[in-house]
Design a protein around this motif. Sequence first.
Motif, short mmCIF file in Angstrom:
data_model
loop_
_atom_site.label_atom_id
_atom_site.label_comp_id
_atom_site.label_asym_id
_atom_site.label_seq_id
_atom_site.Cartn_x
_atom_site.Cartn_y
_atom_site.Cartn_z
N ARG A 59 -7.95 -0.52 1.71
CA ARG A 59 -7.19 0.69 1.10
C ARG A 59 -7.22 0.68 -0.17
NH1 ARG A 59 -5.50 -0.83 5.99
NH2 ARG A 59 -5.00 0.97 7.52
N SER B 263 -1.31 -8.22 2.51
CA SER B 263 -2.53 -8.78 3.49
C SER B 263 -3.78 -8.06 2.96
CB SER B 263 -2.15 -8.37 4.62
OG SER B 263 -3.31 -8.01 5.47
N TYR C 121 -5.30 -5.64 5.25
CA TYR C 121 -4.55 -4.55 5.29
C TYR C 121 -4.99 -3.74 3.97
CZ TYR C 121 -1.34 -0.53 5.59
OH TYR C 121 -0.77 0.90 5.58
N TYR C 122 -4.63 -4.15 2.98
CA TYR C 122 -4.91 -3.46 1.46
C TYR C 122 -6.55 -3.37 0.97
CZ TYR C 122 0.08 -3.35 0.86
OH TYR C 122 1.45 -3.26 1.13
N LEU D 261 6.31 -1.63 -0.13
CA LEU D 261 5.61 -0.63 0.82
C LEU D 261 6.19 -0.85 2.32
CD1 LEU D 261 3.40 1.60 2.00
CD2 LEU D 261 1.97 -0.31 2.31
N VAL E 227 7.44 1.10 6.37
CA VAL E 227 7.29 2.26 7.47
C VAL E 227 8.30 1.69 8.45
CG1 VAL E 227 6.10 3.45 8.76
CG2 VAL E 227 4.93 2.95 6.67
N GLY F 36 1.51 4.23 6.34
CA GLY F 36 1.23 3.39 5.31
C GLY F 36 0.05 3.93 4.64
N THR F 37 -1.14 3.95 5.24
CA THR F 37 -2.27 4.33 4.44
C THR F 37 -2.17 5.55 3.60
OG1 THR F 37 -3.51 3.60 6.66
CG2 THR F 37 -4.82 4.97 4.96
N GLN G 98 5.17 2.79 12.66
CA GLN G 98 4.16 2.03 12.33
C GLN G 98 2.66 2.47 13.28
OE1 GLN G 98 5.34 -1.92 11.86
NE2 GLN G 98 6.98 -1.32 10.40
N ARG G 99 1.64 2.16 12.53
CA ARG G 99 0.35 2.18 13.26
C ARG G 99 -0.04 3.70 13.51
NH1 ARG G 99 -1.90 -2.83 15.40
NH2 ARG G 99 -0.48 -4.35 14.53
N GLN G 100 0.66 4.56 12.42
CA GLN G 100 0.27 5.93 12.87
C GLN G 100 -0.64 6.81 11.53
OE1 GLN G 100 3.51 8.64 13.85
NE2 GLN G 100 4.32 6.65 15.04
N GLY G 101 -0.69 5.75 10.62
CA GLY G 101 -1.46 5.81 9.34
C GLY G 101 -0.72 6.55 8.19
N ALA H 270 12.07 -2.33 8.26
CA ALA H 270 10.43 -2.58 8.20
C ALA H 270 10.36 -4.21 7.82
CB ALA H 270 9.88 -2.03 7.14
C1 LIG Z 1 2.32 -2.82 6.50
C2 LIG Z 1 3.00 -1.43 6.88
C3 LIG Z 1 3.34 -0.93 5.62
C4 LIG Z 1 1.71 -0.58 7.48
O1 LIG Z 1 2.32 0.93 7.50
P1 LIG Z 1 1.49 1.47 8.78
O2 LIG Z 1 2.13 2.95 8.79
O3 LIG Z 1 1.88 0.87 10.09
O4 LIG Z 1 0.20 1.53 8.65
P2 LIG Z 1 -1.04 2.33 9.12
O5 LIG Z 1 -0.94 3.06 10.21
O6 LIG Z 1 -1.61 3.22 8.05
O7 LIG Z 1 -2.13 1.11 9.48
C5 LIG Z 1 -2.18 0.57 10.64
C6 LIG Z 1 -2.88 -0.66 10.45
O8 LIG Z 1 -2.49 -1.85 9.56
C7 LIG Z 1 -2.37 -2.85 10.34
N1 LIG Z 1 -1.25 -3.63 9.77
C8 LIG Z 1 0.13 -3.11 9.67
N2 LIG Z 1 0.99 -3.86 9.24
C9 LIG Z 1 0.11 -5.06 8.78
C10 LIG Z 1 0.41 -6.20 8.29
N3 LIG Z 1 1.70 -6.47 7.77
N4 LIG Z 1 -0.58 -7.03 7.90
C11 LIG Z 1 -1.95 -6.71 8.18
N5 LIG Z 1 -2.10 -5.64 9.01
C12 LIG Z 1 -1.15 -4.74 9.16
C13 LIG Z 1 -2.46 -2.55 11.60
O9 LIG Z 1 -2.81 -3.55 12.45
C14 LIG Z 1 -3.03 -1.19 11.98
O10 LIG Z 1 -4.50 -1.60 11.78
P3 LIG Z 1 -5.33 -1.01 13.10
O11 LIG Z 1 -5.34 0.54 12.58
O12 LIG Z 1 -6.60 -1.67 12.81
O13 LIG Z 1 -4.65 -1.07 14.18
C15 LIG Z 1 4.11 -1.49 7.88
O14 LIG Z 1 3.41 -2.20 9.01
C16 LIG Z 1 5.45 -2.05 7.50
O15 LIG Z 1 5.98 -1.46 7.26
N6 LIG Z 1 5.43 -3.51 7.69
C17 LIG Z 1 6.67 -4.25 7.21
C18 LIG Z 1 6.68 -4.28 5.93
C19 LIG Z 1 5.29 -4.77 5.25
O16 LIG Z 1 4.92 -5.91 5.55
N7 LIG Z 1 5.11 -4.51 3.92
C20 LIG Z 1 3.80 -4.54 3.48
C21 LIG Z 1 4.17 -5.76 2.34
S1 LIG Z 1 2.73 -6.08 1.44
#
Ligand SMILES: CC(C)(COP(=O)(O)OP(=O)(O)OC[C@H]1O[C@@H](n2cnc3c(N)ncnc32)[C@H](O)[C@@H]1OP(=O)(O)O)[C@@H](O)C(=O)NCCC(=O)NCCS
Length: 194
Positions: free
Chosen positions: A123, A116, A119-120, A80, A82, A92-93, A87-90, A20
């Motif tokens: 949430r 970010s 993102y947060y 956090l 995924v 992380g949420t 990713q983008r399947q909810g 990730a």
């Molecule tokens: C951030 C992360 C955990 C999100 O997990 P996920 O399961 O893809 O998240 P969800 O499916 O619940 O949400 C997807 C949404 O988050 C957004 N998103 C995903 N990663 C993001 C990021 N790094 N910054 C901003 N937005 C992000 C997507 O654009 C998407 O938005 P949309 O629904 O409007 O298209 C995952 O992308 C990840 O593992 N990223 C790499 C590690 C990381 O950056 N962790 C967070 C550190 S603070």
Amino acid sequence: MIRQERAEDHEAVRAVHTQAFGDGERVPALVDALRIAPASLASLSLVATIGDRVVGHVMLSACRLDALPRLVDVLSLSPLGVLPEFQRQGIGTRLVAHALAGAENRGVPLVFLEGSPHYYGERGFTDATKLGFRPPTLRYVPGAFQVAKLSSYEEWMTGTFVYSDAFWALDCVGLRGEQLKQLQLRSEVDATRA
Ligand SMILES: CC(C)(COP(=O)(O)OP(=O)(O)OC[C@H]1O[C@@H](n2cnc3c(N)ncnc32)[C@H](O)[C@@H]1OP(=O)(O)O)[C@@H](O)C(=O)NCCC(=O)NCCS
């Protein structure tokens, strides 16, 4: 499904963060250190699974808020992750929601993180600086220092957020070097557009 991490998940959790974050051993090493660090609050480590496969992980660990009357035990949400193909399947949420529910059940007043705001912010988290909290470093990009206030929060609980030693020992607070410069530049451009 979201459940508590077990010892046999450790390797899979390591793989989640390696893939990730794409940052080698840095994040898995933080998780290893947080699991064994002595702490005033027990950490909470949750995995997201699909079938038998671990596809996501979130960790809450003990940190402190240096408030005027006394130190307050709070939690940090980090890391956090995924797996990229999930990713983008909810997922992380759901991990964030379960983590906040876990903190709420334990009566913890505040959960802090660096991440970010886009993102947060959707949430359960808000800009901690705007609420009067002081960040633990000058190396945060504007908006990255965030907090979720839970039901046991009280007005006097304000001050500087202090990470536990594991975050400092592994240099996992804020950004450095080129990464920091690029993100600062990007947030200036965003501010101009807004
Ligand atoms: C951030 C992360 C955990 C999100 O997990 P996920 O399961 O893809 O998240 P969800 O499916 O619940 O949400 C997807 C949404 O988050 C957004 N998103 C995903 N990663 C993001 C990021 N790094 N910054 C901003 N937005 C992000 C997507 O654009 C998407 O938005 P949309 O629904 O409007 O298209 C995952 O992308 C990840 O593992 N990223 C790499 C590690 C990381 O950056 N962790 C967070 C550190 S603070």
